[in-house]
Design a protein around this motif. Structure first.
Motif, PDB file in Angstrom:
ATOM      1  N   LEU A  19       0.883  -1.466   0.033  1.00  0.00           N
ATOM      2  CA  LEU A  19      -0.048  -0.261  -0.057  1.00  0.00           C
ATOM      3  C   LEU A  19       0.966   1.183  -0.004  1.00  0.00           C
ATOM      4  N   VAL A  20       1.971   1.184   0.781  1.00  0.00           N
ATOM      5  CA  VAL A  20       2.837   2.572   0.729  1.00  0.00           C
ATOM      6  C   VAL A  20       3.691   2.517  -0.420  1.00  0.00           C
ATOM      7  N   LEU A  21       4.375   1.419  -0.970  1.00  0.00           N
ATOM      8  CA  LEU A  21       5.410   1.774  -1.996  1.00  0.00           C
ATOM      9  C   LEU A  21       4.832   1.316  -3.510  1.00  0.00           C
ATOM     10  N   LYS A  22       3.589   0.813  -3.581  1.00  0.00           N
ATOM     11  CA  LYS A  22       3.372   0.303  -4.812  1.00  0.00           C
ATOM     12  C   LYS A  22       3.440   1.272  -6.118  1.00  0.00           C
ATOM     13  N   ASP A  23       3.170   2.540  -5.652  1.00  0.00           N
ATOM     14  CA  ASP A  23       3.213   3.579  -6.553  1.00  0.00           C
ATOM     15  C   ASP A  23       4.636   4.256  -7.229  1.00  0.00           C
ATOM     16  N   ARG A  24       5.621   3.856  -5.867  1.00  0.00           N
ATOM     17  CA  ARG A  24       6.958   4.432  -6.362  1.00  0.00           C
ATOM     18  C   ARG A  24       7.889   3.135  -6.982  1.00  0.00           C
ATOM     19  N   SER A  25       7.151   1.837  -7.077  1.00  0.00           N
ATOM     20  CA  SER A  25       8.414   1.107  -7.700  1.00  0.00           C
ATOM     21  C   SER A  25       7.312  -0.199  -8.019  1.00  0.00           C
ATOM     22  N   ALA A  26       7.398  -0.585  -9.362  1.00  0.00           N
ATOM     23  CA  ALA A  26       6.769  -1.679  -9.746  1.00  0.00           C
ATOM     24  C   ALA A  26       7.500  -3.027  -9.120  1.00  0.00           C
ATOM     25  N   PHE A  27       8.805  -2.962  -8.966  1.00  0.00           N
ATOM     26  CA  PHE A  27       9.559  -3.985  -8.679  1.00  0.00           C
ATOM     27  C   PHE A  27       8.969  -4.542  -7.230  1.00  0.00           C
ATOM     28  N   VAL A  28       8.861  -3.387  -6.375  1.00  0.00           N
ATOM     29  CA  VAL A  28       8.672  -3.611  -5.084  1.00  0.00           C
ATOM     30  C   VAL A  28       7.288  -4.150  -4.914  1.00  0.00           C
ATOM     31  N   ALA A  29       6.253  -3.431  -5.790  1.00  0.00           N
ATOM     32  CA  ALA A  29       4.830  -3.506  -5.596  1.00  0.00           C
ATOM     33  C   ALA A  29       4.664  -5.401  -6.162  1.00  0.00           C
ATOM     34  N   GLU A  30       5.389  -5.671  -7.075  1.00  0.00           N
ATOM     35  CA  GLU A  30       5.337  -7.176  -7.680  1.00  0.00           C
ATOM     36  C   GLU A  30       5.790  -7.982  -6.580  1.00  0.00           C
ATOM     37  N   HIS A  31       6.785  -7.631  -5.924  1.00  0.00           N
ATOM     38  CA  HIS A  31       7.339  -8.630  -4.703  1.00  0.00           C
ATOM     39  C   HIS A  31       6.252  -8.796  -3.695  1.00  0.00           C
ATOM     40  N   ALA A  32       5.667  -7.356  -3.217  1.00  0.00           N
ATOM     41  CA  ALA A  32       4.767  -7.432  -2.140  1.00  0.00           C
ATOM     42  C   ALA A  32       3.534  -8.255  -2.561  1.00  0.00           C
ATOM     43  N   ARG A  33       3.139  -7.936  -3.871  1.00  0.00           N
ATOM     44  CA  ARG A  33       1.759  -8.677  -4.215  1.00  0.00           C
ATOM     45  C   ARG A  33       2.138 -10.106  -4.263  1.00  0.00           C
ATOM     46  N   THR A  34       3.367 -10.735  -4.885  1.00  0.00           N
ATOM     47  CA  THR A  34       3.371 -11.955  -4.711  1.00  0.00           C
ATOM     48  C   THR A  34       3.454 -12.576  -3.206  1.00  0.00           C
ATOM     49  N   THR A  35       4.179 -11.757  -2.392  1.00  0.00           N
ATOM     50  CA  THR A  35       4.127 -12.239  -0.795  1.00  0.00           C
ATOM     51  C   THR A  35       2.816 -12.279  -0.199  1.00  0.00           C
ATOM     52  N   LEU A  36       2.125 -11.361  -0.597  1.00  0.00           N
ATOM     53  CA  LEU A  36       0.854 -11.275   0.027  1.00  0.00           C
ATOM     54  C   LEU A  36      -0.234 -12.267  -0.403  1.00  0.00           C
ATOM     55  N   ASN A  37      -0.098 -12.680  -1.655  1.00  0.00           N
ATOM     56  CA  ASN A  37      -0.790 -13.945  -2.253  1.00  0.00           C
ATOM     57  C   ASN A  37      -0.393 -14.972  -1.665  1.00  0.00           C
ATOM     58  N   PHE A  38       1.193 -15.209  -1.521  1.00  0.00           N
ATOM     59  CA  PHE A  38       1.404 -16.557  -0.770  1.00  0.00           C
ATOM     60  C   PHE A  38       1.084 -16.792   0.711  1.00  0.00           C
ATOM     61  N   GLN A  39       1.291 -15.529   1.355  1.00  0.00           N
ATOM     62  CA  GLN A  39       0.684 -15.574   2.883  1.00  0.00           C
ATOM     63  C   GLN A  39      -0.943 -15.588   2.774  1.00  0.00           C
ATOM     64  N   ILE A  40      -1.660 -15.425   2.229  1.00  0.00           N
ATOM     65  CA  ILE A  40      -3.103 -15.703   1.908  1.00  0.00           C
ATOM     66  C   ILE A  40      -3.311 -16.929   1.968  1.00  0.00           C
ATOM     67  N   THR A  41      -2.515 -17.438   0.933  1.00  0.00           N
ATOM     68  CA  THR A  41      -2.705 -19.034   0.781  1.00  0.00           C
ATOM     69  C   THR A  41      -2.458 -19.670   1.887  1.00  0.00           C
ATOM     70  N   MET A  42      -1.326 -19.301   2.350  1.00  0.00           N
ATOM     71  CA  MET A  42      -0.811 -20.210   3.732  1.00  0.00           C
ATOM     72  C   MET A  42      -1.834 -19.966   4.694  1.00  0.00           C
ATOM     73  N   PHE A  43      -2.242 -18.833   4.847  1.00  0.00           N
ATOM     74  CA  PHE A  43      -3.175 -18.595   5.927  1.00  0.00           C
ATOM     75  C   PHE A  43      -4.561 -19.615   5.697  1.00  0.00           C
ATOM     76  N   ILE A  44      -4.865 -19.568   4.549  1.00  0.00           N
ATOM     77  CA  ILE A  44      -6.112 -20.530   4.161  1.00  0.00           C
ATOM     78  C   ILE A  44      -5.728 -21.958   4.469  1.00  0.00           C
ATOM     79  N   ALA A  45      -4.470 -22.360   4.287  1.00  0.00           N
ATOM     80  CA  ALA A  45      -3.892 -23.811   4.347  1.00  0.00           C
ATOM     81  C   ALA A  45      -3.903 -24.076   5.885  1.00  0.00           C
ATOM     82  N   ALA A  46      -3.678 -22.898   6.786  1.00  0.00           N
ATOM     83  CA  ALA A  46      -3.242 -23.197   8.233  1.00  0.00           C
ATOM     84  C   ALA A  46      -4.852 -23.422   8.756  1.00  0.00           C
TER      85      ALA A  46
END
Length: 129
Positions: free
Chosen positions: A52-79
């Motif tokens: 939310l804070v850095l998505k407009d300042r860097s596409a690279f950071v936004a992509e990594h944050a988005r990927t991490t967020l998707n993974f963490q949500i998936t693992m939360f569902i698995a938990a």
């Protein structure tokens, strides 16, 4: 009093390549901290804040944050599924496997981000595109 609108905020300054790598790495590591501190239930919070804070300042950071967020949500569902399976005495094995998977893949992703490489977590449902 005047009814003048607020002045427009200046455009966000892009991050330098070294700052991009740093924030992308911290995104993955913040998920690990969230898991340790929140007993596995707030690993998504750090990546969400970075996104939310850095998505407009860097596409690279936004992509990594988005990927991490998707993974963490998936693992939360698995938990959650593993927690239900505790009732039939196999959930503890699944819970342990989830923790190992999260730790290993988060470290691999952090190293890739630090090298400036894109990383896609396996076993991930893409909730946020």
């Amino acid at each position: 009093m005047t009814n003048e609108p607020y002045p427009a905020a200046p455009p966000a300054r892009p991050l330098s390549p070294s700052d991009e790598r740093l924030w992308a790495t911290l995104t993955h590591l913040s998920a690990l901290v969230g898991i340790v501190v929140g007993a596995g239930f707030i690993g998504w919070l750090g990546p969400l804040i970075v996104f939310l804070v850095l998505k407009d300042r860097s596409a690279f950071v936004a992509e990594h944050a988005r990927t991490t967020l998707n993974f963490q949500i998936t693992m939360f569902i698995a938990a959650v599924v593993a927690a239900v399976l505790w009732l039939v005495l196999v959930g503890f094995l699944i819970t342990a496997a989830i923790y190992v998977v999260v730790i290993v893949f988060s470290i691999i992703a952090a190293v890739a981000a630090n090298r400036g490489q894109r990383y896609e977590y396996p076993l991930t449902i893409r909730f946020i595109r």
